[in-house]
Design a protein around this motif. Structure first.
Motif, PDB file in Angstrom:
ATOM      1  N   ALA A  89     -16.222  33.228  28.866  1.00 49.56           N
ATOM      2  CA  ALA A  89     -16.258  32.105  27.920  1.00 49.56           C
ATOM      3  C   ALA A  89     -15.088  32.179  26.946  1.00 49.56           C
ATOM      4  N   ARG A  90     -14.814  33.353  26.444  1.00 51.66           N
ATOM      5  CA  ARG A  90     -13.683  33.492  25.515  1.00 51.66           C
ATOM      6  C   ARG A  90     -12.358  33.168  26.197  1.00 51.66           C
ATOM      7  N   ALA A  91     -12.206  33.626  27.433  1.00 54.04           N
ATOM      8  CA  ALA A  91     -10.967  33.362  28.168  1.00 54.04           C
ATOM      9  C   ALA A  91     -10.757  31.877  28.415  1.00 54.04           C
ATOM     10  N   ARG A  92     -11.845  31.120  28.467  1.00 60.20           N
ATOM     11  CA  ARG A  92     -11.755  29.677  28.702  1.00 60.20           C
ATOM     12  C   ARG A  92     -11.691  28.871  27.411  1.00 60.20           C
ATOM     13  N   GLY A  93     -11.510  29.552  26.296  1.00 59.59           N
ATOM     14  CA  GLY A  93     -11.218  28.873  25.042  1.00 59.59           C
ATOM     15  C   GLY A  93     -12.405  28.542  24.169  1.00 59.59           C
ATOM     16  N   TYR A  94     -13.593  29.050  24.495  1.00 59.17           N
ATOM     17  CA  TYR A  94     -14.767  28.768  23.671  1.00 59.17           C
ATOM     18  C   TYR A  94     -14.824  29.713  22.477  1.00 59.17           C
ATOM     19  N   ARG A  95     -15.400  29.216  21.383  1.00 66.36           N
ATOM     20  CA  ARG A  95     -15.577  30.036  20.190  1.00 66.36           C
ATOM     21  C   ARG A  95     -16.860  29.631  19.481  1.00 66.36           C
ATOM     22  N   VAL A  96     -17.410  30.566  18.710  1.00 68.45           N
ATOM     23  CA  VAL A  96     -18.666  30.348  18.002  1.00 68.45           C
ATOM     24  C   VAL A  96     -18.381  30.264  16.506  1.00 68.45           C
ATOM     25  N   VAL A  97     -18.931  29.241  15.867  1.00 67.61           N
ATOM     26  CA  VAL A  97     -18.728  29.036  14.440  1.00 67.61           C
ATOM     27  C   VAL A  97     -20.056  28.629  13.799  1.00 67.61           C
ATOM     28  N   GLU A  98     -20.163  28.829  12.493  1.00 70.56           N
ATOM     29  CA  GLU A  98     -21.274  28.234  11.757  1.00 70.56           C
ATOM     30  C   GLU A  98     -20.961  26.762  11.537  1.00 70.56           C
ATOM     31  N   ILE A  99     -21.968  25.906  11.667  1.00 69.35           N
ATOM     32  CA  ILE A  99     -21.738  24.468  11.624  1.00 69.35           C
ATOM     33  C   ILE A  99     -22.654  23.777  10.617  1.00 69.35           C
ATOM     34  N   ASP A 100     -22.198  22.610  10.181  1.00 63.41           N
ATOM     35  CA  ASP A 100     -23.058  21.615   9.557  1.00 63.41           C
ATOM     36  C   ASP A 100     -23.396  20.639  10.674  1.00 63.41           C
ATOM     37  N   ARG A 101     -24.658  20.566  11.044  1.00 65.12           N
ATOM     38  CA  ARG A 101     -25.047  19.743  12.182  1.00 65.12           C
ATOM     39  C   ARG A 101     -24.697  18.269  11.997  1.00 65.12           C
ATOM     40  N   ASN A 102     -24.551  17.838  10.753  1.00 68.27           N
ATOM     41  CA  ASN A 102     -24.205  16.445  10.500  1.00 68.27           C
ATOM     42  C   ASN A 102     -22.785  16.108  10.951  1.00 68.27           C
ATOM     43  N   ASP A 103     -21.972  17.128  11.163  1.00 67.64           N
ATOM     44  CA  ASP A 103     -20.616  16.900  11.679  1.00 67.64           C
ATOM     45  C   ASP A 103     -20.605  16.718  13.199  1.00 67.64           C
TER      46      ASP A 103
END
Length: 231
Positions: A89-103
């Protein structure tokens, strides 16, 4: 009949060997919300009335086993392992972040409607109906997996209850890129590195599909006998 009896006997043996985890709800985190969820976790099981709702087979990662997140990642390595899927997943450009679901209202609606049946069950209306605004609970963290273009492809809601955290909702589009492995492992690493929680819960083992059990096991979850208290 004999096969069913043998399965029940093996289940009883498994339950008798479960380690115990003491999970503490802390009211100060959000008084009304914490007390409500404590009651839900400790009410009578809907099918097995003699036991409590989420006591036997709680799927937990003991975060205290790992001084740092990197040691957790080392524990899930191996052939065809969760670690390999995380690295894919990382090699394919995915990343994990904290989000505001309204965005990400449109992306969340798209994810929820991307597959009509999950774990052998049709998606409930609470997922299928589009929600236009989300309230952020003070004791929750909201995570998302973004692709290389910044589009949300998975999200998770994690309740911070006391000495443990628990997934409230975790869902993503279905592909073979390892996005769910990336998100769960990243959340685990962040909880370990924060030093705030002793356990992370992902619902229970018993009653889960074989595929979901395999997913949980690959990411280091194992079944426990949970003992709850309220402070």
């Amino acid at each position: 009949m004999q096969t069913k009896f043998a399965s029940l006997l093996e289940l009883a043996r498994t339950i008798s060997r479960l380690p115990t985890a003491r999970l503490v709800f802390q009211v100060a985190r959000d008084p009304g919300n914490v007390e409500q969820i404590f009651k839900h976790f400790t009410k009578r099981h809907p099918r097995y009335f003699i036991i409590r709702n989420k006591t036997l087979g709680a799927a937990l990662v003991d975060l205290t086993r790992f001084p740092v997140g990197d040691q957790y990642l080392a524990s899930i390595k191996g052939r065809n392992s969760a670690d390999q899927k995380v690295r894919r997943a990382r090699a394919r450009g995915y990343r994990v972040v904290e989000i505001d679901r309204n965005d990400y209202v449109d992306d969340i609606h798209s994810i929820n409607n991307s597959v009509p049946v999950r774990q052998g069950k049709s998606m409930s209306d609470s997922y299928l109906q589009k929600q236009h605004h989300y309230l952020a609970e003070r004791n929750y963290k909201y995570y998302g997996t973004l692709n290389g273009a910044g589009k949300l492809v998975a999200y998770g809601e994690v309740g911070m209850w006391g000495n443990f955290a628990a997934f409230n909702r975790i869902i993503g589009v279905r592909n073979n890129d390892g996005i769910m492995y990336l998100m769960v492992s990243e959340i685990i690493c962040r909880l370990i590195d924060s030093g705030e929680m002793d356990y992370l819960m992902y619902d229970t083992y018993f009653g889960a599909s074989a595929g979901l059990k395999s997913f949980k096991t690959a990411l280091g979850f194992s079944p426990y006998r949970a003992r709850y208290s309220l402070q």
